[in-house]
Each structure stands twice: as C-alpha cells, then as structure tokens.
Design a protein around this motif. Structure first.
Motif, PDB file in Angstrom:
ATOM      1  N   ALA A 141      33.683  33.195  -3.796  1.00 51.25           N
ATOM      2  CA  ALA A 141      33.802  34.606  -4.136  1.00 51.25           C
ATOM      3  C   ALA A 141      33.144  34.932  -5.464  1.00 51.25           C
ATOM      4  CB  ALA A 141      35.272  35.013  -4.161  1.00 51.25           C
ATOM      5  N   GLU A 142      32.943  33.922  -6.305  1.00 48.51           N
ATOM      6  CA  GLU A 142      32.363  34.163  -7.626  1.00 48.51           C
ATOM      7  C   GLU A 142      31.151  33.269  -7.853  1.00 48.51           C
ATOM      8  OE1 GLU A 142      35.380  33.689 -10.571  1.00 48.51           O
ATOM      9  OE2 GLU A 142      36.588  35.367  -9.855  1.00 48.51           O
ATOM     10  N   LYS A 143      30.210  33.788  -8.656  1.00 49.84           N
ATOM     11  CA  LYS A 143      29.010  33.038  -9.024  1.00 49.84           C
ATOM     12  C   LYS A 143      28.941  32.893 -10.531  1.00 49.84           C
ATOM     13  CE  LYS A 143      26.245  34.939  -5.200  1.00 49.84           C
ATOM     14  NZ  LYS A 143      25.094  35.818  -4.874  1.00 49.84           N
ATOM     15  N   LEU A 144      28.473  31.740 -10.961  1.00 49.40           N
ATOM     16  CA  LEU A 144      28.127  31.543 -12.367  1.00 49.40           C
ATOM     17  C   LEU A 144      26.610  31.566 -12.450  1.00 49.40           C
ATOM     18  CD1 LEU A 144      28.621  30.842 -15.348  1.00 49.40           C
ATOM     19  CD2 LEU A 144      28.704  28.425 -14.665  1.00 49.40           C
ATOM     20  N   ILE A 145      26.069  32.565 -13.155  1.00 47.66           N
ATOM     21  CA  ILE A 145      24.621  32.711 -13.282  1.00 47.66           C
ATOM     22  C   ILE A 145      24.230  32.287 -14.697  1.00 47.66           C
ATOM     23  CG2 ILE A 145      22.687  34.324 -13.165  1.00 47.66           C
ATOM     24  CD1 ILE A 145      24.569  36.024 -11.313  1.00 47.66           C
TER      25      ILE A 145
END
Length: 408
Positions: free
Chosen positions: A2-6
C-alpha cells in the motif's frame, strides 16, 4: 504494498538524497525528507522494510535513445542497437550498460527505446543501496517520472537541479545554474509550452511557461510511477527475487512430506509380496528384499516367492501372525544393514508374545553391542542372551519386540 518509499539519488555520494513515503491507497504523502549525502542512506533502512522501494536517478547520467532497428526478434534488436549508437556516445560501448523500455511508437518510426548508463555509475548507485541494506525493485531516470509530455513539456525544480521531460522518451536533468544556458539551445527547436510545477530559474530566452499548482517533486513523480515504461534493473543488474518466509515454510513442509511418503512406501513395499504386481521395478525390489532377509537363497523367482516366504515364516514359527512378523522384521532390517559383520544363524517368531528370537554370529562382542544399539534406535525392546566364543567368532542370542509390547 500500500505504500512506496521513493528515493532520488544524486550522481555522486556527496550529493543530497531526497526521499518520500507515498500512500497508494490515500494518494497522499506519509513522510518526506532529505539526506545530506548517500552515505546516510542507512537511515532509510527501517522505512524500506515494509514498503516497495523505487529509486530515481538523475537523467543527466542516462542517455535516452530511440532507434529503428532492422531486426526480427527482440534479442537480435538488443544485440544490434548499442553498436548503432557507437558514434553518438562519448564512451565505448563496452563501458556502458543498456536497458530497454516497454514503449510503443505512435508513428512507428522507432521500435527500440533504450537507456545507456555507465556501468560504473550503475554499480555505484547499487553499492550505496546495498551498504544501507535497502532492497530495490525498480530504478528509472527522474525525467521519465514526470507526467507524460506528449502535448507539453513538463518541468520542476528539485533542490539545485531542474528536471525537464520533453517527450515520451526524452528528458534532461541540469543544474539550476545551467538552466539559462540550456534554454538558449531551445531557441533552435520547435519548443512546446512548458508546464512548470515549481518556479524555474530566470532565463534570457522568452519561454512560454504555464504555472501549475506547486507540487513536492517526489510527490508529483510518485503519482506517475505505476505506469513506468522502463526499469533500469534488468540484464546483469536484474533484481534477484528472494523466497518469502511463507514459501520457505511451505518448502520445509513439502520436504517433510516427501520424507514421510518415502518411509511409507518403504514399509508398504514389504507387504507387496502378497500382491501380484507386473511392474518390473517392484518385482526387483521384492526379490532384493527377499535376498537381503534370506542371504542363503541362491535363486529367487517372482512367481514362487510368495510360497517360499510362507515356508520361511512357518519355519520361524510366525503362524497366523504374518503382519506382526513382517512389521517387526522391517524394523530389525536396518540394524543388519548398519552392522554387516553380524550374521543371523536362525530366526524364530513367537506370535503369542509378538517376539522375534534371533541367534547370530559376529566377529566380536562389539558387533553385538552395536547391533543392540541399532535395534533400540528403532524403538524396539531388546533382551540380550549369553554370548560364547566359537573359535575366532562369537555367538549370541537376542529377544526383540516392540517397546510398547503391542503391535508394531
């Protein structure tokens, strides 16, 4: 996830590193920040553990090329394309790594979309991430993470750099101080309108700039990443997928199941002597098992083995307790295999007591003790009789039954 680390890396280890945690479900920023250099990437390790990690790299380190390659297969195209660019590249082809994009040309003028990066630069970026123990699934040039520039160019300033997307497969990243010089080169081009999501450095060239609602650069790019058309992590730099803990657990379970099935098959193979099987492999196993139990037998025929076995069992007193005798014999057999110096002289089965009585000969007392240990390891109850010297041999007796005194 559900979450991304960019994470947006710089060209050099001392360049600032920008990062952002983006929620796919809420389309919102969870957290963001800036590291002074790539040497501090370990500070993002904890944030990467439960999130999909995507890395952006400066487009100034990536040469985006589009070609028309006369090749019938994708493999042939990728082999030929680097050498078609040899005259346009500053470095030798051998020093470069080539990644290929999944792009369809609207006008069919190009069929090969590629990105060329110095192999040493790719290794440098990946070494920073490896040192920080951050596992990355995708890496792409930052300019291609801006909105699609099919109708208008897109621009945004990130730190001290300006990122510009000029087309579906075209974009640049330049230092803000060089932006006026870059704009001078636009005067010879049919420049389109530039949609800017942040104020841009002033330039002497009159540009048609349409200001858009200001966005945090990585937040703007995060909204485009689901449709990225290239992942630089391919070929020699492709991500090696790890087995998930769940898969490892299932692998162990499957292994135990296979072992259990093999043991089950071995036990059931002893009862296959009652069944008239036509398969050669099973017949050979029956003959081998029979010879192992009765080594004095010279010739064994599969057609008569059943009657021969009945005579053998009657001789040892098994009576109507064939199943108990065979099950007990199956547990005794590994002990004979483990102590080959001990040879059986006679076997007799007491059906009432479910007990196997064994007279044996060995080279010494040690073999009798080893044989007893092996029997007990099979969960058997062993009573050892007296042992006598017979020349250079030792004879003795064993009474063997299941430890629980019941059926084996």
């Amino acid at each position: 996830m559900a979450e991304k680390l960019i994470i947006r890396l710089g060209s050099h280890i001392h360049d600032p590193v920008h990062w952002l945690v983006w929620s796919n479900t809420e389309t919102n920023i969870i957290a963001s920040g800036e590291l002074a250099s790539a040497s501090l990437l370990a500070e993002l390790h904890d944030k990467s553990l439960t999130r999909q990690v995507l890395v952006l790299v400066p487009a100034c380190d990536v040469a985006l090329k589009q070609l028309k390659v006369p090749a019938k297969s994708k493999k042939a195209m990728q082999l030929a394309a680097p050498f078609m660019l040899e005259d346009d590249l500053a470095q030798d082809v051998e020093q470069l790594f080539f990644a290929y994009g999944d792009v369809k040309s609207a006008d069919n003028q190009h069929n090969c979309f590629m990105a060329a990066i110095e192999r040493q630069q790719m290794q440098l970026w990946l070494s920073w991430l490896a040192d920080a123990n951050i596992k990355v699934l995708c890496m792409l040039p930052d300019a291609l993470a801006l909105p699609d520039a099919s109708d208008k160019w897109q621009a945004i300033q990130l730190g001290q750099q300006v990122i510009l997307r000029q087309g579906d497969w075209q974009g640049i990243t330049v230092d803000a101080s060089l932006w006026p010089n870059i704009c001078q080169t636009f005067s010879s081009e049919a420049i389109k309108v530039i949609e800017s999501y942040s104020p841009l450095p002033e330039a002497d060239v009159a540009l048609e700039i349409e200001s858009q609602p200001e966005e945090l650069p990585l937040a703007l790019m995060a909204q485009q990443l689901s449709g990225q058309k290239i992942n630089l992590l391919q070929g020699e730099f492709a991500v090696k997928s790890d087995r998930s803990p769940l898969l490892k657990t299932w692998a162990w379970a499957a292994g135990f199941l296979v072992v259990a099935l093999l043991v089950n098959v071995m036990l059931k193979s002893l009862t296959l002597m009652k069944i008239n099987q036509q398969q050669v492999e099973i017949e050979q196993q029956i003959v081998a098992t029979y010879k192992q139990a009765f080594p004095e037998t010279r010739r064994v025929r599969i057609a008569t083995i059943r009657s021969q076995l009945k005579r053998k069992m009657r001789a040892v007193g098994s009576g109507d307790h064939q199943a108990e005798f065979l099950a007990l014999l199956a547990k005794v057999q590994p002990a004979f295999a483990a102590v080959p110096q001990l040879k059986p002289d006679s076997l007799r089965f007491d059906g009432k007591r479910n007990e196997l009585r064994l007279q044996a000969t060995a080279d010494g007392y040690q073999q009798f003790e080893q044989f007893k240990v092996q029997l007990e390891s099979q969960q058997l109850s062993v009573s050892q009789g007296t042992q006598n010297n017979q020349g250079d041999k030792v004879t003795g007796a064993f009474s063997i039954k299941a430890s629980n005194g019941g059926r084996s």
